[in-house]
Each structure stands twice: as C-alpha cells, then as structure tokens.
Scaffold this motif. Structure first.
Motif, short mmCIF file in Angstrom:
data_model
loop_
_atom_site.label_atom_id
_atom_site.label_comp_id
_atom_site.label_asym_id
_atom_site.label_seq_id
_atom_site.Cartn_x
_atom_site.Cartn_y
_atom_site.Cartn_z
N GLY A 110 -17.23 -36.69 -87.81
CA GLY A 110 -18.23 -36.86 -86.76
C GLY A 110 -18.74 -38.28 -86.65
N ILE A 111 -19.40 -38.55 -85.55
CA ILE A 111 -20.00 -39.84 -85.28
C ILE A 111 -21.50 -39.63 -85.08
CG2 ILE A 111 -17.96 -40.96 -84.33
CD1 ILE A 111 -18.79 -40.09 -81.59
N ALA A 112 -22.25 -40.70 -85.22
CA ALA A 112 -23.70 -40.57 -85.18
C ALA A 112 -24.23 -40.40 -83.77
CB ALA A 112 -24.35 -41.78 -85.84
N SER A 113 -23.52 -40.95 -82.77
CA SER A 113 -24.07 -41.00 -81.41
C SER A 113 -22.98 -40.77 -80.37
CB SER A 113 -24.74 -42.36 -81.19
OG SER A 113 -23.88 -43.40 -81.62
N PRO A 114 -22.50 -39.54 -80.22
CA PRO A 114 -21.42 -39.29 -79.25
C PRO A 114 -21.81 -39.60 -77.82
CG PRO A 114 -22.29 -37.24 -80.16
CD PRO A 114 -22.86 -38.34 -80.97
N GLY A 115 -23.08 -39.35 -77.45
CA GLY A 115 -23.49 -39.68 -76.08
C GLY A 115 -23.41 -41.18 -75.81
N TRP A 116 -23.83 -41.99 -76.76
CA TRP A 116 -23.76 -43.44 -76.63
C TRP A 116 -22.30 -43.91 -76.59
CZ3 TRP A 116 -25.90 -47.97 -75.61
CH2 TRP A 116 -25.42 -49.14 -76.20
N TYR A 117 -21.44 -43.35 -77.43
CA TYR A 117 -20.03 -43.74 -77.41
C TYR A 117 -19.35 -43.34 -76.11
CZ TYR A 117 -19.51 -45.44 -82.20
OH TYR A 117 -19.56 -46.19 -83.34
N GLY A 118 -19.73 -42.16 -75.59
CA GLY A 118 -19.18 -41.78 -74.29
C GLY A 118 -19.59 -42.73 -73.20
N HIS A 119 -20.83 -43.22 -73.27
CA HIS A 119 -21.30 -44.19 -72.29
C HIS A 119 -20.52 -45.49 -72.42
CE1 HIS A 119 -24.03 -46.67 -69.91
NE2 HIS A 119 -24.06 -47.52 -70.93
N LEU A 120 -20.32 -45.98 -73.65
CA LEU A 120 -19.57 -47.23 -73.84
C LEU A 120 -18.16 -47.12 -73.27
CD1 LEU A 120 -20.50 -48.39 -77.46
CD2 LEU A 120 -21.33 -49.32 -75.29
N PHE A 121 -17.55 -45.94 -73.40
CA PHE A 121 -16.19 -45.78 -72.92
C PHE A 121 -16.12 -45.72 -71.40
CE2 PHE A 121 -12.52 -43.04 -71.84
CZ PHE A 121 -11.51 -43.82 -72.37
#
Length: 805
Positions: free
Chosen positions: A297-308
């Motif tokens: 898992g990752i700490a911040s999937p919503g943030w990573y989705g935004h970066l992508f």
C-alpha cells in the motif's frame, strides 16, 4: 550479472523496467519507455492465470481501481488480491499492450501455488515444515549473496532514502521520481530517453542492494523470481528479445541473473497446489492505503492519482480541489486563499530544497491558510482527497459466481448502487422499493456479507422505518464467493444458511435472533425450521438468564412480523410460553448475586419489562395480554419485597412498578424508607438508590417533584458514617452524574434551601434541614492549608477565627 534494464531507444531487449507498485512516476516512465522501445510482448508481475482475463482491462465498463481476485474453489475464504489503480505501472503497461494489440502475459508465481503456500505458512506456524520452505532454502544456496543476519525484511526504498540523506522514504521517492522532469513538459523522445535512463539507474541501485542484502529477508521471493525467469525465457523463445518486463524494482537484479532453466525449475519442483478461480473485482483507493492493511500500500492514493492525472501545475490543481471540498462543507474559501496557499507551498518547497512542493508542503499550506491552523477540516481533506473513497467498476463479462450475478441484478433493479463511502439511508417499509432493499440487506447480513449495518433511526420510533449505514468494501467480494456454497440466488442462499444456523445453534438467544432476522428478511421457507429449533431449545433450556436474553428478540420478531404482514401466531405462542417461564424462574434467580451479577440481572429485568409490554400490545389475539401484564407485575412486586435480592434489583423493580402505576407514592415512600433505614448497610442502600433513580429517564425529575423522596434521601445521606461514605460515593456519583445539567442544578438549589420534614413548616430564622446555624470554625480550618496551596494569598490565615474568606 548483465545490464538490468534496456539501453537507449531502439536497443535490443529484453527490457527490465523496475517499478514501484502504484507509483505514478513509475507509471509515467513505463508509458514513455514502452513508447520508446515498442516491444513485441509485455510481461507483467501478476498471476499467470490472469492471462485469460487480461482482455477485460480494455472493456469500456472497466474503471480502476480494480483487483484480480484469486480464491480456492473449494474454500472461497482462502483468497488473494492483486490491486491495480489508474496510476499503477502494471495497469499502464497492460492498457498500453491491449490498445496496440501487443501480446501481454503475467509472469509471477501462479495463484494455485500462492494460495497453497499461504495455507502451508499457517501450518508452519503450528510447527509443521513445508515444501516451500525447502525450496526457499535451496534458492538461498544458489544465490551468490548471503543476507546479513540483521537485515530481515529489508525495505529497499528506506535504504536508498537513507543513503541519500533522507529520513522519509516517501519524500525521497517523490523528489527523485514523482517530481522529476515536471508534468507535461519535454518532447516524447526526450521523455523516453529519460525514462530508460531512470530505469537503468534504479536497476543498478537495486543490484547493489541485492548484492549487499541478498533476499533481504524475503525468502519466498526466490521462488517467485525463479518462475518469472522461466516465463521470461519462454517469452523470449516465442517473441525474441523484443520483450519488456514490468515488475517490482526489487526483482530486477534477480531477473537479470544468468541461470539455467533446469535450476529454476528445480526451485519450483514440489510446490503445493490448490484448485483456483480468478476474476476481476472492484477495489477502492482506501484499500490501496497502508492503513487498510495492504502490504504494497501507499500512504496517499488520492494524491498519487492526482499527480498521475494532472497534466500540469499539480499543486495549483490540488489546492483548487481542496478549496472546492471545503466550500461544499460550508467554509468560506476564496480564490485569494488558494493563491496564498500555492505561494506558501512553493516557498516551503524552496526552503526544504525540494524540486516541487510535495504532499507535506501542500498539507502544511492547507493547514495554515485554508484551515486556519485547525486539524479538524484537515482530517476531512485527508480522508476525502488524500486517501479518497473511489470505487472501481468491472464489466459484466468478468467471471463471477452465480450468487454474485444475482446480487448485481438485484442492485440494478432496486437502484441500489454500491459505494465505498460511508453513508446512511432511511428506509420506509411501507414503500415497495424500500421494503425490497431492507429484505436484501437483511439477507446479506445473514450470509455475513455486511454491506449495511443497522443504525439508530434518525426520527420516529415506528417499526415501519429502518436506518442503515452502508459501505461496500472489496473484501465483500470474497464473502459473496464464500456464500455461494449456500445457493445461486440471494434468497435461496439466505434460506439455506438460516436452516443450517438453526440446526447448529447452541444458545437460545442465537436462535431467537435468527428468527427475528428471518422475519425481517422475509425467509418464509426457513422460518418453520427455525421455529422448530426454537421450540426445542426453549423446552430444554432451564437457565432463566438465557430465557430472559432470548425473550426481547423473540418479541421484536412478533412485532416486526405484524408490520410486514407475516403470520406470527406460532411465534407469539412461543414468546408467551417463554415469558411464563421467565416469570417463574426470575425471583429465585435474584438470590446470591455479586455486583456484576446484579447489574446483569437489572438489565435483563428492564429488557423483559419492555418485551412483556410489546407482547401484550402486539399479540393480543394470540395471548392473554392483560393477564400477562398482571402476572409480570406480580413478579416485580415479589422481587421488590424480596429481602435476599440485591438492592440494585429491588430498587429497579420498585421504580418499574411506580412508572406502571401499580405502586402509589405512599407505597414507594414506605419501601424507600425501609431501604434507607439505619439498619441497612450503606452500600446496599446506595445500590437501592441507583436501581430506583438511575438508568431509566426521569429519576432526577422524580426527586425534583417529590419532597418526601428527596427528604428521605437527604436524611439518609446526612446520616451515612464517614467511614462508609467513601464506599457509597462512587455509586451515588454514577447515579446522579447521568442526570441532565439543569436537573442537577435544580436539585442542588433545593438541597441548599433545605426541604422541611413532610407535614411540618420551617419557622422564620430556622436553619434549613441539613445545615448548621453558621460557619463551623473547626471544620473550616481543616481545609485552610489545602486552599492556601491552591489559591495562594487569596485565603487569609485563620478562617475559623473570624477571617473573611
């Protein structure tokens, strides 16, 4: 060891692209690298059984996050997931290959072995060895490096971050990968060259780590990597060297090893197997987070989705999202707030030497500017955006057990779409669609598929209204697969499960709860079997405590059966018979109880009292309602006057009789006077007070309006010896602390003014009852030193000597 990653664009492969699972920077690099090298085949870390399902990833109805679900066909509860998000490098590679018609294969250890090895690991915990362990040990012997003893379960990112001078692996990864090269800038050729260079650098770094740490405490990886090499050799034989492999960066050095096919197959020989089924299931961003227990898992999937997904200016776009969420919650956020937050995030990134403001900087800016230093709205942002509650979708063509298909059909027909976010709904059972939704939720609850949990109704107490708290989590797909053994439809599976539960239940309360659930779920075919089990168990159970626990659920079943139009005549007869047995056995059960036993018996008496009232009101046609009430009141009188019963139980019985109107105020005052007489030990008297005045609502108002009861209580309390006062104080505090503030204040004023003895009047100048004629100097001086320590010089010396204080 040969070069672990492909060289320049156009160079011969195979290309080994080491990634971080669910890393948006890795996902962008994979896309750029694939565009640059244009491989003839793509190999992805994942179970090979998924090759037959890979084409579904290109279906228009497939929306990540989704996961491959593998489960043992004979034991669906034994399962494993391989999640994919939109920003997962494996998902990007899969879609790249499907969109271009390039063959794609999964190369990790087959799920048939993975699930069997998991069971073997559980057996090993009990002291049994496994073939997998032997395979792992053999792999260690052939591996050229030996792990350090202290280097168990190495985190490669943490080691690389520490070597770079970072104390946070997440921040290091963002700086060197996620924020590298900006967003949306540069030509495609340059992006491809940069991606290939980054994969070469990361492969070399991982090679150094594997040389230093060996398997890093991940012994099972040696078996997995052997299978990956076997699959890679097979792909090269079929497609030549134009093969791209997308796998975890940790595995790249192992896949680059020059080993023989015979040696790799020797590692895989003798692995246990289990018959396995595989399908796609919806996943959520919340389950991608480490907090959800997912190992990769990752700490911040919503943030990573935004970066992508953000093509450019990711910080500005993120803060705009945050502002929109806060506005929806009623907070006044202007564009000036957003501009200032962007400036602050950029300034913090510069001060901290970062190439771009990361999640830490944006969060600090949000807290300071948009949340005005408060962590309360920040927690909402972290939950809704930083983690997120996005729920993926899978196409109808994906394999599924028949029960899953029936559930999906019901959800569509009832317009009852699953959502990952927690939400509450109110159902009006008088409406056909709401009643059908209620039936579905209750049937799923019986099957242990807890999509919804009952919640307290927001308004009204009618039995035609239900409130539910809904949240669809990915694990429920496993529960549905497990429940598939009971039937092919929700109704048939719930019926079969209810019959099985009725047969296996050992406690009477379990069967009555099951009967209640069957009525709410409208499982008319299962109810006769449940009723037979209920009657048999009720006839054999002689524990009055068990009978008292079972009666409320049984009476609720009668009540809900009336609401839903179900014939509950036999159920009402069983409930009435159970009530009669409780009436007979309850008074003798009140003898010889300790404090905990008295508390439990009080709760049971309250529950039976409510149940008898409901049964008398709702089942008058089947049972003698008035007679039932009379017999129960006689039982309460017996308990109230039973000297061997605990004071807590006797006090509660008196209070219930008073509320029913069976005892008048004179009778209650007489019993209270006896309970608080000097011959009663203070703890027993305090327990009687707790039973009479505590618990149910209205105890405080009773004291406010009844001077005689208040006088009896005040007189008793003033006469409690000092040695016993500390023992009864906790009981009294527990009783009176439950009252509302206004009631406690009113009681305090009444006690301060004093209350005359019933039948007498206070003469002018006569001190109030319970108070002396003036200040007692001796008692005042006793606390002077304590007050001086607390308040300093505000307390004069010699309060008892006439000082003003």
């Amino acid at each position: 060891m040969r070069q672990p990653a492909g060289g320049q664009a156009g160079t011969r492969g195979p290309w080994l692209f080491g990634v971080r699972h669910h890393g948006p920077g890795s996902a962008r690099s994979v896309r750029a690298a694939l565009d640059a090298v244009q491989p003839g085949a793509v190999l992805i870390e994942g179970p090979p059984e998924a090759d037959a399902l890979a084409h579904l990833a290109a279906d228009m109805e497939m929306r990540p996050p989704v996961a491959l679900l593998a489960h043992a066909t004979d034991d669906p509860g034994r399962s494993a997931f391989w999640p994919f998000a939109e920003f997962s490098p494996e998902w990007v590679a899969l879609r790249w290959a499907l969109d271009r018609g390039v063959p794609v294969h999964f190369i990790d250890l087959p799920a048939t072995h993975t699930l069997a090895l998991r069971a073997a690991d559980e057996a090993e915990d009990d002291g049994a060895g496994t073939d997998a362990d032997k395979a792992g040990e053999a792999g260690k012997e052939e591996h050229p490096a030996r792990p350090h003893p202290e280097a168990l379960r190495v985190d490669p990112l943490a080691v690389l971050a520490d070597a770079a001078g970072y104390d946070d692996p997440e921040r290091w990864w963002e700086d060197v990968v996620e924020h590298r090269g900006g967003h949306g800038s540069g030509a495609e050729d340059d992006a491809g060259e940069a991606a290939l260079a980054s994969f070469r650098a990361l492969g070399e770094a991982m090679g150094a780590l594997r040389e230093e740490f060996g398997d890093g405490g991940h012994a099972r990886d040696l078996v997995r990597e052997a299978h990956m090499r076997v699959r890679l050799k097979a792909a090269r034989k079929e497609h030549g060297d134009s093969v791209a492999v997308i796998c975890g960066a940790w595995h790249v050095p192992a896949l680059a090893l020059r080993t023989t096919l015979t040696a790799d197959r020797a590692l895989l020989k003798g692995l246990p197997k289990v018959k396995t089924g595989l399908t796609w299931v919806p996943w959520t961003h919340r389950r991608l987070a480490r907090a959800g227990g997912y190992g990769a898992g990752i700490a911040s999937p919503g943030w990573y989705g935004h970066l992508f997904s953000a093509p450019d200016r990711p910080v500005e776009r993120w803060l705009t999202k945050v502002a929109g969420l806060l506005r929806e919650e009623g907070r006044h956020i202007s564009s000036a707030h957003v501009i200032e937050a962007v400036r602050l995030a950029g300034a913090l990134a510069t001060l901290r030497g970062r190439p771009l403001a990361g999640l830490t900087e944006t969060t600090d800016a949000i807290r300071s500017v948009l949340c005005e230093g408060s962590d309360v709205p920040l927690a909402l942002i972290e939950d809704r955006l930083t983690v997120g509650d996005v729920l993926g979708e899978v196409p109808a063509a994906a394999p599924a057990v028949p029960l899953q298909r029936d559930l999906e059909r019901l959800q569509r027909s009832l317009r009852f779409k699953p959502e990952a976010a927690d939400r509450e709904i109110d159902l009006d059972l008088r409406k056909e669609n709401d009643a059908a939704r209620s039936r579905l939720l209750h049937r799923l609850s019986l099957l242990r598929v807890d999509w919804g949990t009952p919640a307290a109704a927001r308004s009204g107490t009618g039995t035609f209204r239900e409130s539910w708290r809904l949240s669809w989590q990915p694990e429920l797909a496993v529960r549905v697969a497990e429940a598939g053994v009971w039937g092919t439809t929700v109704a048939s599976a719930a019926t079969a499960k209810a019959r099985a539960d009725a047969t296996s239940a050992t406690h009477l309360a379990d069967i009555t709860a099951l009967a209640e659930l069957c009525l709410r779920a409208e499982l008319s075919e299962a109810l006769p079997d449940v009723m037979r089990a209920l009657a048999d168990r009720a006839a054999l159970d002689t524990d009055v405590g068990h009978l008292a626990q079972a009666l409320p659920a049984l009476v609720r079943s009668v009540r809900y059966g009336d609401v839903r139009g179900t014939d509950t005549a036999s159920l009402a007869e069983v409930a009435a018979g159970l009530a009669e047995r409780v009436f007979v056995g309850l008074p003798p059960a009140c003898t010889g109880l300790d404090t905990d036993g008295a508390q439990e018996l009080r709760r049971q008496i309250e529950a039976v009292h409510t149940a008898v009232g409901l049964l008398a009101d709702t089942a008058a046609a089947q049972v003698d309602g008035p007679g039932l009430r009379q017999r129960w009141r006689a039982v309460l009188r017996n308990i109230a006057d039973r000297e061997s019963a605990p004071g807590l139980v006797r006090g509660r019985a008196v209070r219930l009789l008073l509320d029913e109107g069976t005892l008048d105020e004179d009778a209650v005052a007489r019993r209270m006077g006896l309970a608080l007489s000097p011959g009663t030990p203070p703890p027993d008297a305090a327990a009687w007070i707790e039973g009479f005045l505590g618990g149910a609502a209205g105890g405080g108002m009773l004291l406010v309006h009844d001077e005689r009861l208040r006088h009896l209580l005040d007189t008793w309390l003033a006469a409690v010896p000092a040695t016993a006062f500390t023992d009864v104080l906790p009981l009294l505090r527990r009783t009176f602390s439950a009252y509302e503030t206004g009631i406690r204040r009113t009681l305090g004023e009444l006690v301060r003014r004093g209350s005359p003895v019933p039948g007498t009047e206070l003469l002018p100048g006569t001190p109030a009852d319970g108070f002396g004629p003036g200040l007692d100097p001796g008692r005042a001086d006793a606390v002077t030193e304590v007050l001086r320590h607390l308040l300093g010089e505000l307390v004069p010396v010699g309060v008892g000597d006439g000082g003003s204080g």
